[in-house]
Design an enzyme around this catalytic site. Structure first.
Site, PDB file in Angstrom:
ATOM      1  CG  HIS A  71       8.550  34.107  29.634  1.00 28.23           C
ATOM      2  ND1 HIS A  71       8.163  35.067  28.800  1.00 28.23           N
ATOM      3  CD2 HIS A  71       7.283  33.875  30.511  1.00 28.23           C
ATOM      4  CE1 HIS A  71       6.905  35.533  29.056  1.00 28.23           C
ATOM      5  NE2 HIS A  71       6.423  34.922  30.229  1.00 28.23           N
ATOM      6  CD  GLU A  73      13.266  33.214  26.180  1.00 24.62           C
ATOM      7  OE1 GLU A  73      13.057  33.440  24.824  1.00 24.62           O
ATOM      8  OE2 GLU A  73      12.396  32.930  26.850  1.00 24.62           O
ATOM      9  CB  CYS A 101       8.921  38.477  25.596  1.00 24.03           C
ATOM     10  SG  CYS A 101       9.185  37.952  27.367  1.00 24.03           S
ATOM     11  CB  CYS A 104      12.969  36.689  27.624  1.00 25.36           C
ATOM     12  SG  CYS A 104      11.786  35.631  28.713  1.00 25.36           S
TER      13      CYS A 104
END
Length: 174
Positions: A71, A73, A101, A104
Site C-alpha cells: 500500500h 502508506e 487502512c 497502514c
C-alpha cells in the site's frame, strides 16, 4: 463466544486545509493517479518533515509486485528505514490520498509519524469499492488505531474529497 461487532464510525465532515497541507495532499493524490496508470489500486502517499523536507513518496504497487502489503502508506514508511530518526518522524506528517487502512495505520504507528492528513475517507471509498470480496477492507477507521496509540497521532481528514476521489472513478469493479 463471538464478540459483538463494533459500531462503525461515521465519516467526519470535510476538513479545511491550509496552503501547505493542501499542496502536499495534492502531491499524494497525484501519486494515486500514477498508481492507477501503472495498473495498481489508486492510492498515493508522501511523508514530510516539519521543516518541509520530503522524506518519502510512494504509490500503491500491489498489482506490479504481487505484494499485498504494498500500500502507498506502507511503501512510504518502508522508504524511511533507519535514515530518519524517530524524533524527526514524531513531528512529520504523512499525507495520503485516502484514509489509511488498518495495516497502514499500524505502520504509521510503528514508525512514530505524529500526524496524518488524508483525502477521501474510508466510508466514502467503500461506495466505489462495492461489495466484491476482493475489494473490501476491514471496516475500522485509522482513528481507532491512532486512538489506541500511547503516543499522539493527529489525524486530519477527509480533505480535498472531490480531488481525491477522481482516481477512483471508474476504477473499481461493481
Amino acid at each position: 463466544m463471538i464478540a459483538p461487532a463494533q459500531p462503525r464510525r461515521p465519516a467526519p465532515p470535510e476538513a479545511v486545509l491550509d496552503e501547505r497541507d493542501g499542496a502536499y495532499l495534492r502531491q499524494a493524490i497525484a501519486w494515486s493517479q500514477v498508481a492507477r496508470e501503472r495498473g495498481n489500486r489508486p492510492f498515493g502517499a508522501i511523508v514530510v518533515a516539519a521543516d518541509g523536507r520530503v522524506l518519502a513518496e510512494a504509490w500503491c504497487n500491489t498489482a506490479e509486485t504481487g505484494d499485498c502489503t504494498g500500500h502507498a502508506e506502507t511503501n512510504a514508511v518502508r522508504q524511511l528505514g533507519s535514515a530518519v530518526d524517530r524524533k524527526t518522524l514524531a513531528s512529520a506528517t504523512l499525507y495520503s490520498s485516502a484514509e489509511p487502512c488498518v495495516m497502514c495505520a499500524g505502520a504509521i504507528f510503528w514508525s512514530n509519524i505524529g500526524r496524518v492528513v488524508f483525502g477521501i475517507d474510508a466510508v466514502s471509498l467503500r461506495v466505489f469499492r462495492g461489495e466484491r470480496p476482493e475489494q473490501r477492507d476491514a471496516e475500522l477507521s485509522c482513528r481507532d488505531v491512532f486512538d489506541a496509540s500511547p503516543h499522539p497521532i493527529e489525524c486530519v481528514g477527509p480533505a480535498l474529497i472531490d480531488e481525491a476521489r477522481l482516481a477512483h472513478q471508474g476504477f473499481w469493479k461493481s
